[in-house]
Design a protein around this motif. Structure first.
Motif, PDB file in Angstrom:
ATOM      1  N   TYR A 215       0.788  -1.208   0.007  1.00  0.00           N
ATOM      2  CA  TYR A 215      -0.034   0.019  -0.031  1.00  0.00           C
ATOM      3  C   TYR A 215       0.893   1.281  -0.048  1.00  0.00           C
ATOM      4  O   TYR A 215       0.646   2.218  -0.465  1.00  0.00           O
ATOM      5  CB  TYR A 215      -1.155  -0.069   1.301  1.00  0.00           C
ATOM      6  N   LYS A 216       1.992   1.308   0.764  1.00  0.00           N
ATOM      7  CA  LYS A 216       2.798   2.403   0.572  1.00  0.00           C
ATOM      8  C   LYS A 216       3.425   2.716  -0.679  1.00  0.00           C
ATOM      9  O   LYS A 216       3.344   3.684  -1.288  1.00  0.00           O
ATOM     10  CB  LYS A 216       3.900   2.288   1.913  1.00  0.00           C
ATOM     11  N   VAL A 217       3.898   1.600  -1.321  1.00  0.00           N
ATOM     12  CA  VAL A 217       4.442   1.668  -2.624  1.00  0.00           C
ATOM     13  C   VAL A 217       3.430   2.146  -3.827  1.00  0.00           C
ATOM     14  O   VAL A 217       3.764   3.136  -4.336  1.00  0.00           O
ATOM     15  CB  VAL A 217       5.209   0.605  -3.118  1.00  0.00           C
ATOM     16  N   LEU A 218       2.159   1.601  -3.799  1.00  0.00           N
ATOM     17  CA  LEU A 218       1.272   1.871  -4.496  1.00  0.00           C
ATOM     18  C   LEU A 218       0.817   3.430  -4.265  1.00  0.00           C
ATOM     19  O   LEU A 218       0.458   4.266  -5.223  1.00  0.00           O
ATOM     20  CB  LEU A 218      -0.011   0.934  -4.557  1.00  0.00           C
ATOM     21  N   THR A 219       0.549   3.802  -2.966  1.00  0.00           N
ATOM     22  CA  THR A 219       0.321   5.257  -2.787  1.00  0.00           C
ATOM     23  C   THR A 219       1.364   6.322  -3.411  1.00  0.00           C
ATOM     24  O   THR A 219       1.092   7.171  -3.873  1.00  0.00           O
ATOM     25  CB  THR A 219       0.053   5.390  -1.264  1.00  0.00           C
ATOM     26  N   PHE A 220       2.694   5.857  -3.211  1.00  0.00           N
ATOM     27  CA  PHE A 220       3.609   6.752  -3.794  1.00  0.00           C
ATOM     28  C   PHE A 220       3.337   6.699  -5.291  1.00  0.00           C
ATOM     29  O   PHE A 220       3.567   7.910  -5.723  1.00  0.00           O
ATOM     30  CB  PHE A 220       4.955   5.988  -3.626  1.00  0.00           C
ATOM     31  N   ALA A 221       3.198   5.751  -5.999  1.00  0.00           N
ATOM     32  CA  ALA A 221       2.951   5.707  -7.369  1.00  0.00           C
ATOM     33  C   ALA A 221       1.818   6.604  -7.917  1.00  0.00           C
ATOM     34  O   ALA A 221       1.934   7.271  -8.849  1.00  0.00           O
ATOM     35  CB  ALA A 221       2.902   4.503  -7.970  1.00  0.00           C
ATOM     36  N   LEU A 222       0.770   6.476  -7.023  1.00  0.00           N
ATOM     37  CA  LEU A 222      -0.526   7.075  -7.361  1.00  0.00           C
ATOM     38  C   LEU A 222      -0.258   8.616  -7.314  1.00  0.00           C
ATOM     39  O   LEU A 222      -0.698   9.421  -8.001  1.00  0.00           O
ATOM     40  CB  LEU A 222      -1.657   6.695  -6.387  1.00  0.00           C
ATOM     41  N   SER A 223       0.324   9.011  -6.100  1.00  0.00           N
ATOM     42  CA  SER A 223       0.763  10.451  -5.755  1.00  0.00           C
ATOM     43  C   SER A 223       1.571  10.882  -6.927  1.00  0.00           C
ATOM     44  O   SER A 223       1.354  12.123  -7.450  1.00  0.00           O
ATOM     45  CB  SER A 223       1.498  10.658  -4.404  1.00  0.00           C
TER      46      SER A 223
END
Length: 354
Positions: A215-223
């Motif tokens: 979730y942390k990596v995906l949130t970084f990517a979405l951001s």
């Protein structure tokens, strides 16, 4: 006394629909009420709002700190500039390519950032922010180096009956509506609840089966994707990109917009974008030599008076008059048990055997 409105009720749906209609009317009429320069500023507000919304997903909803979002913004801007200048790509291709590439860059930054948090993560992203201009100048054959890249100005099709600035505003508005609708759905979904769980209590989230690293990596990517899409709109508005357009100050501006608008709020991104776009200009009109100082003073005053941000404070104030309640809360009103009167005692018949 606050008025209670049940979530999902007909009354709540009517109020939401009315607010959406009013907001749509204001946004549609806005470019026809002002001159080209003011419309250009409104276009930039929508651009900043998209980038700030992406950063708010990372900081407000997931608890990760980034000072390097100027890099993702630059990735989107340069991707669009290269595609438009060299390949005459249309807007949709630029949006998909820039958003996708910024998403990938966000993944590449987010994976090593898993081992870091708090101040250490902020320092790493700070290094990314400071290296952005140098990297852009290094690949001169692709990015144009210090001279940058010029792209063709957006021209409104004749059938629209719009001026160029108005047409560009509506492009930014449509993209912003799509991106904000996506953010709202993300926040309201199970993915969004998992983000908040990872932020509030990582150990408890892990115990519930939530892989915090994913979730942390995906949130970084979405951001990063949000910043990349905003970079495309920036290129369309400015018609020119150069390394000097993406300094560290740009990332600080995004952070200031989040703080002013309000963490963990959808509308706060818009409020913060309006603040960082117009307050510096008003400060320079008051005193050009003290514009930066005045802007800083206003920023401090807002932070002290509204620690939850403008959107958060308005929401808190509105809660004193209108309170949303869940249907279960309304239906589960305690009822008093019906008293049972004791039955009259039966007469005792003597036993003949006694």
């Amino acid at each position: 006394m606050a008025i209670e409105i049940v979530r999902g009720s007909g009354r709540a749906r009517i109020i939401n629909a009315a607010l959406l209609v009013i907001g749509a009317i204001v946004l549609i009429q806005l470019p026809f009420m002002y001159g080209p320069y003011r419309v250009f500023q409104f276009t930039l507000v929508l651009t900043w709002a998209i980038a700030v919304m992406g950063l708010n997903l990372l900081i407000g909803y997931n608890g990760q700190i980034s000072i390097g979002h100027n890099a993702f913004f630059a990735v989107g801007a340069y991707t669009a500039a290269i595609l438009m200048q060299r390949y005459d790509a249309n807007l949709l291709v630029c949006l998909v390519a820039a958003g996708g590439l910024a998403f990938v860059v966000g993944l590449l930054v987010g994976i090593p950032a898993l081992r870091l948090k708090g101040l250490h993560l902020a320092i790493v992203t700070l290094a990314l922010a400071m290296a952005t201009a140098a990297v852009l100048q290094r690949f001169e054959g692709l990015t144009g180096g210090a001279a940058g890249l010029a792209v063709p100005s957006v021209k409104a099709p004749s059938w629209t009956g719009l001026e160029d600035d108005q047409y560009l505003y509506f492009i930014a508005l449509i993209v912003a509506v799509v991106m904000f609708a996506l953010a709202r759905n993300i926040v309201a979904s199970g993915f969004g609840r998992a983000l908040v769980a990872v932020k509030d209590n990582p150990l408890a989230a892990e115990a519930m089966g939530i892989d915090a690293r994913v979730y942390k990596v995906l949130t970084f990517a979405l951001s990063g994707m949000y910043a990349g899409v905003a970079g495309v709109l920036y290129v369309l508005a400015i018609s020119y990109v150069s390394p000097e357009a993406f300094p560290l100050l740009l990332s600080v501006t995004f952070l200031a917009a989040i703080a002013v608008g309000g963490l963990s709020t959808i509308s706060g991104a818009v409020v913060g974008a309006i603040f960082v776009q117009f307050v510096p200009q008003f400060a320079s009109e008051v005193n050009d030599s003290l514009a930066t100082l005045l802007y800083g003073v206003v920023l401090i005053i807002v932070m002290i008076a509204m620690p939850a941000g403008i959107a958060g404070s308005v929401k808190k104030l509105g809660g004193r008059f209108i309170r949303l309640v869940d249907p279960i809360t309304v239906d589960a009103t305690p009822t008093r048990p019906t008293p049972v009167s004791p039955s009259p005692a039966e007469p005792v018949t003597p036993d003949p055997a006694t």
